[in-house]
Motif scaffolding. Structure first.
Motif, PDB file in Angstrom:
ATOM      1  N   GLN A  76     -72.782  -8.429  -2.962  1.00 34.06           N
ATOM      2  CA  GLN A  76     -72.388  -7.038  -3.169  1.00 34.06           C
ATOM      3  C   GLN A  76     -71.912  -6.408  -1.864  1.00 34.06           C
ATOM      4  OE1 GLN A  76     -72.030  -5.767  -6.074  1.00 34.06           O
ATOM      5  NE2 GLN A  76     -73.185  -7.287  -7.277  1.00 34.06           N
ATOM      6  N   ASP A  77     -70.939  -5.507  -2.006  1.00 32.96           N
ATOM      7  CA  ASP A  77     -70.517  -4.659  -0.888  1.00 32.96           C
ATOM      8  C   ASP A  77     -70.474  -3.231  -1.403  1.00 32.96           C
ATOM      9  OD1 ASP A  77     -68.176  -4.691  -2.412  1.00 32.96           O
ATOM     10  OD2 ASP A  77     -67.065  -5.970  -1.024  1.00 32.96           O
ATOM     11  N   LEU A  78     -69.528  -2.412  -0.945  1.00 31.28           N
ATOM     12  CA  LEU A  78     -69.464  -1.025  -1.401  1.00 31.28           C
ATOM     13  C   LEU A  78     -68.609  -0.874  -2.664  1.00 31.28           C
ATOM     14  CD1 LEU A  78     -69.234   0.876   2.001  1.00 31.28           C
ATOM     15  CD2 LEU A  78     -71.246   0.386   0.595  1.00 31.28           C
ATOM     16  N   GLY A  79     -68.096  -1.987  -3.201  1.00 28.65           N
ATOM     17  CA  GLY A  79     -67.425  -1.947  -4.495  1.00 28.65           C
ATOM     18  C   GLY A  79     -65.917  -1.816  -4.395  1.00 28.65           C
ATOM     19  N   ARG A  80     -65.277  -1.933  -5.551  1.00 25.32           N
ATOM     20  CA  ARG A  80     -63.817  -1.835  -5.647  1.00 25.32           C
ATOM     21  C   ARG A  80     -63.453  -0.464  -6.236  1.00 25.32           C
ATOM     22  NH1 ARG A  80     -65.729  -6.269  -8.300  1.00 25.32           N
ATOM     23  NH2 ARG A  80     -64.823  -7.645  -6.750  1.00 25.32           N
ATOM     24  N   VAL A  81     -63.131   0.435  -5.346  1.00 24.44           N
ATOM     25  CA  VAL A  81     -62.876   1.827  -5.709  1.00 24.44           C
ATOM     26  C   VAL A  81     -61.427   2.004  -6.143  1.00 24.44           C
ATOM     27  CG1 VAL A  81     -62.904   4.207  -4.856  1.00 24.44           C
ATOM     28  CG2 VAL A  81     -64.640   2.580  -4.083  1.00 24.44           C
ATOM     29  N   GLY A  82     -61.204   2.851  -7.151  1.00 23.26           N
ATOM     30  CA  GLY A  82     -59.846   3.251  -7.514  1.00 23.26           C
ATOM     31  C   GLY A  82     -59.176   2.414  -8.575  1.00 23.26           C
ATOM     32  N   GLY A 115     -59.431  -0.356 -16.132  1.00 25.18           N
ATOM     33  CA  GLY A 115     -60.601  -0.860 -16.846  1.00 25.18           C
ATOM     34  C   GLY A 115     -61.577  -1.602 -15.960  1.00 25.18           C
ATOM     35  N   VAL A 116     -61.483  -1.417 -14.627  1.00 21.91           N
ATOM     36  CA  VAL A 116     -62.341  -2.127 -13.680  1.00 21.91           C
ATOM     37  C   VAL A 116     -63.313  -1.135 -13.051  1.00 21.91           C
ATOM     38  CG1 VAL A 116     -62.416  -3.501 -11.567  1.00 21.91           C
ATOM     39  CG2 VAL A 116     -60.532  -3.796 -13.186  1.00 21.91           C
ATOM     40  N   PRO A 117     -64.615  -1.277 -13.288  1.00 20.43           N
ATOM     41  CA  PRO A 117     -65.582  -0.364 -12.665  1.00 20.43           C
ATOM     42  C   PRO A 117     -65.719  -0.634 -11.177  1.00 20.43           C
ATOM     43  CG  PRO A 117     -66.731  -2.091 -13.847  1.00 20.43           C
ATOM     44  CD  PRO A 117     -65.269  -2.275 -14.151  1.00 20.43           C
ATOM     45  N   ARG A 118     -66.431   0.247 -10.502  1.00 15.68           N
ATOM     46  CA  ARG A 118     -66.557   0.117  -9.042  1.00 15.68           C
ATOM     47  C   ARG A 118     -67.400  -1.075  -8.651  1.00 15.68           C
ATOM     48  NH1 ARG A 118     -69.403   4.746  -5.607  1.00 15.68           N
ATOM     49  NH2 ARG A 118     -71.267   3.541  -6.108  1.00 15.68           N
ATOM     50  N   SER A 119     -68.474  -1.348  -9.375  1.00  9.80           N
ATOM     51  CA  SER A 119     -69.430  -2.384  -9.009  1.00  9.80           C
ATOM     52  C   SER A 119     -70.008  -2.063  -7.624  1.00  9.80           C
ATOM     53  CB  SER A 119     -68.785  -3.771  -9.081  1.00  9.80           C
ATOM     54  OG  SER A 119     -69.763  -4.774  -9.027  1.00  9.80           O
ATOM     55  N   GLY A 120     -70.405  -3.070  -6.854  1.00 12.45           N
ATOM     56  CA  GLY A 120     -71.008  -2.838  -5.543  1.00 12.45           C
ATOM     57  C   GLY A 120     -72.518  -2.706  -5.616  1.00 12.45           C
ATOM     58  N   GLY A 123     -71.624 -10.930   7.820  1.00 15.66           N
ATOM     59  CA  GLY A 123     -71.441 -10.683   6.388  1.00 15.66           C
ATOM     60  C   GLY A 123     -71.189 -11.943   5.593  1.00 15.66           C
ATOM     61  N   VAL A 124     -71.321 -11.837   4.271  1.00 19.99           N
ATOM     62  CA  VAL A 124     -71.026 -12.943   3.358  1.00 19.99           C
ATOM     63  C   VAL A 124     -69.529 -12.946   3.087  1.00 19.99           C
ATOM     64  CG1 VAL A 124     -71.510 -13.984   1.120  1.00 19.99           C
ATOM     65  CG2 VAL A 124     -73.316 -12.717   2.325  1.00 19.99           C
ATOM     66  N   GLU A 125     -68.874 -14.081   3.325  1.00 20.98           N
ATOM     67  CA  GLU A 125     -67.414 -14.160   3.244  1.00 20.98           C
ATOM     68  C   GLU A 125     -66.954 -14.735   1.908  1.00 20.98           C
ATOM     69  OE1 GLU A 125     -64.579 -13.632   5.839  1.00 20.98           O
ATOM     70  OE2 GLU A 125     -66.098 -12.064   5.865  1.00 20.98           O
ATOM     71  N   ALA A 126     -67.302 -14.082   0.815  1.00 19.90           N
ATOM     72  CA  ALA A 126     -66.767 -14.478  -0.488  1.00 19.90           C
ATOM     73  C   ALA A 126     -65.305 -14.023  -0.590  1.00 19.90           C
ATOM     74  CB  ALA A 126     -67.594 -13.862  -1.610  1.00 19.90           C
ATOM     75  N   GLU A 127     -64.562 -14.637  -1.508  1.00 15.89           N
ATOM     76  CA  GLU A 127     -63.151 -14.297  -1.681  1.00 15.89           C
ATOM     77  C   GLU A 127     -63.030 -12.893  -2.283  1.00 15.89           C
ATOM     78  OE1 GLU A 127     -59.172 -14.987  -1.161  1.00 15.89           O
ATOM     79  OE2 GLU A 127     -60.826 -16.337  -0.620  1.00 15.89           O
ATOM     80  N   PRO A 128     -62.288 -11.979  -1.644  1.00 20.03           N
ATOM     81  CA  PRO A 128     -62.154 -10.631  -2.210  1.00 20.03           C
ATOM     82  C   PRO A 128     -61.323 -10.639  -3.498  1.00 20.03           C
ATOM     83  CG  PRO A 128     -61.547 -10.671   0.129  1.00 20.03           C
ATOM     84  CD  PRO A 128     -61.637 -12.089  -0.328  1.00 20.03           C
ATOM     85  N   VAL A 129     -61.701  -9.765  -4.428  1.00 19.55           N
ATOM     86  CA  VAL A 129     -60.946  -9.525  -5.658  1.00 19.55           C
ATOM     87  C   VAL A 129     -60.716  -8.025  -5.759  1.00 19.55           C
ATOM     88  CG1 VAL A 129     -60.898  -9.723  -8.169  1.00 19.55           C
ATOM     89  CG2 VAL A 129     -61.989 -11.522  -6.808  1.00 19.55           C
ATOM     90  N   ARG A 142     -65.662  -7.872  -2.420  1.00 18.06           N
ATOM     91  CA  ARG A 142     -66.374  -9.130  -2.635  1.00 18.06           C
ATOM     92  C   ARG A 142     -67.518  -8.971  -3.633  1.00 18.06           C
ATOM     93  NH1 ARG A 142     -64.870  -9.272   2.929  1.00 18.06           N
ATOM     94  NH2 ARG A 142     -63.738 -11.202   3.432  1.00 18.06           N
ATOM     95  N   ALA A 143     -67.632  -7.826  -4.285  1.00 19.24           N
ATOM     96  CA  ALA A 143     -68.763  -7.544  -5.161  1.00 19.24           C
ATOM     97  C   ALA A 143     -68.687  -8.348  -6.452  1.00 19.24           C
ATOM     98  CB  ALA A 143     -68.814  -6.053  -5.491  1.00 19.24           C
ATOM     99  N   THR A 144     -69.851  -8.800  -6.912  1.00 19.67           N
ATOM    100  CA  THR A 144     -69.978  -9.432  -8.225  1.00 19.67           C
ATOM    101  C   THR A 144     -70.137  -8.353  -9.283  1.00 19.67           C
ATOM    102  OG1 THR A 144     -71.069 -11.364  -7.267  1.00 19.67           O
ATOM    103  CG2 THR A 144     -71.374 -11.000  -9.629  1.00 19.67           C
ATOM    104  N   ASP A 145     -69.259  -8.365 -10.285  1.00 12.79           N
ATOM    105  CA  ASP A 145     -69.335  -7.433 -11.418  1.00 12.79           C
ATOM    106  C   ASP A 145     -69.820  -8.234 -12.625  1.00 12.79           C
ATOM    107  OD1 ASP A 145     -68.862  -5.839 -13.643  1.00 12.79           O
ATOM    108  OD2 ASP A 145     -66.942  -5.073 -12.915  1.00 12.79           O
ATOM    109  N   VAL A 146     -71.058  -7.989 -13.055  1.00 12.87           N
ATOM    110  CA  VAL A 146     -71.631  -8.806 -14.124  1.00 12.87           C
ATOM    111  C   VAL A 146     -71.023  -8.492 -15.484  1.00 12.87           C
ATOM    112  CG1 VAL A 146     -73.802  -9.098 -12.883  1.00 12.87           C
ATOM    113  CG2 VAL A 146     -73.576  -7.242 -14.539  1.00 12.87           C
ATOM    114  N   LEU A 147     -70.380  -7.316 -15.632  1.00 16.53           N
ATOM    115  CA  LEU A 147     -69.766  -6.972 -16.912  1.00 16.53           C
ATOM    116  C   LEU A 147     -68.410  -7.641 -17.081  1.00 16.53           C
ATOM    117  CD1 LEU A 147     -69.849  -5.331 -19.557  1.00 16.53           C
ATOM    118  CD2 LEU A 147     -68.736  -3.455 -18.312  1.00 16.53           C
TER     119      LEU A 147
END
Length: 296
Positions: free
Chosen positions: A18-24, A29-34, A122-128, A132-137
């Motif tokens: 998790q990070d601070l999420g994908r804003v905007g 149809g994509v929530p912020r997550s984080g 930090g954890v260097e997962a591939e950004p989407v 880099r946050a995992t969105d479980v939905l």
């Protein structure tokens, strides 16, 4: 470099990046997550010298264990837990130096639900979509941690700040959530709105990163039927047909057809992220009391 990584030894009940999420991106149809407990996430990063937006691990109830492939400075915040390096206790809520090949373990939460594990770099997962946050939905972002998975670490930014002590927010025995009324409070009777502010609610075991579900009395409706789907905000307090409020958290759907009786301001959601099943929940008015028009 390939050695700048860690190997998952014990993933726990649910551990995600998790990070601070994908804003905007709600219009897509994509929530912020984080991170659900953003203050704890930010604090963990500051303790190891990262920018606050660097990716951490968010554990759920049972913690996790990883083996480092390079020396790292780590910090565990959020839900208090036992932290060990190769079986030896180390400090929770502070920067700890972990040697290469050592086993770092964050144990089960003593209080609360979610702990945050930060690594310098930090954890260097591939950004989407910039995160880099995992969105479980939606399934966006890296998969939840699994046995044997290897995750890369970034390059440390520099010296770790010297800190004598930091404040940590405790886990309260009661979850108090101020509610801004609307936009659909007029779908509920005056008795239903009184139930919201006076009812004996508790956190349901069905709660997750999508929403905090409640157990308790049902809110009486003033109208039958359902709405056409409309936008859903972070912190929306949606009321499904069983009448028990659901508080939308970071991985919530961006649209929904059940009425939203109110919205909990974002600064109160970190406490919701740490509320264990069975915790009493009290909804309190925030702002002016709404006028109730009843059925039309």
């Amino acid at each position: 470099m390939t050695d700048s990584a860690f190997v998952v030894v014990r993933p726990g009940a649910l551990t995600t990046v998790q990070d601070l999420g994908r804003v905007g991106h709600a219009h897509l149809g994509v929530p912020r997550s984080g991170a659900l407990d953003q203050p704890a996430h930010r604090l963990a990063n500051r303790l190891v010298g990262n920018a606050e937006g660097a990716a951490t691990l968010e554990t759920t109830l049972t913690g996790c264990a990883v083996r480092l492939r390079r020396p790292a400075t780590v910090a565990v915040t959020g839900a208090p837990c036992t932290v060990t390096v190769d079986g030896r206790p180390v400090a929770w809520g502070a920067a700890v130096r972990v040697p290469s090949d050592a086993l770092l373990e964050a144990g089960a939460a003593a209080h609360g639900v979610r702990s945050y594990v930060a690594f310098d770099g930090g954890v260097e997962a591939e950004p989407v979509l910039g995160s880099r946050a995992t969105d479980v939905l939606s399934g966006l972002g890296p998969a939840p941690l699994a046995d044997g998975a290897v995750l890369r670490l970034g390059r440390p930014r520099g010296p770790v700040p010297a800190v004598d002590g930091v404040p940590h927010r405790g886990v309260a025995p009661e979850l108090v959530l101020p509610v801004v009324p609307g936009p659909r409070h007029d779908w509920f009777t005056p008795a239903g709105l009184r139930t919201l502010s006076t009812g004996d609610f508790r956190v349901s075991a069905a709660s997750n990163r999508i929403g905090l579900r409640t157990e308790g009395p049902s809110l009486e409706r003033a109208r039958d039927g359902e709405l056409a789907s409309e936008g859903m905000a972070l912190g929306a307090l949606q009321v499904p047909p069983d009448g028990r409020p659901v508080l939308f958290l970071a991985d919530h759907p961006t649209t929904g057809g059940y009425p939203v009786v109110g919205v909990v301001p974002e600064r109160y959601l970190a406490a919701a992220a740490q509320a264990v099943p069975g915790t009493p929940v009290r909804f309190t008015p925030f702002g002016p009391r709404p006028r109730t028009t009843g059925a039309r």
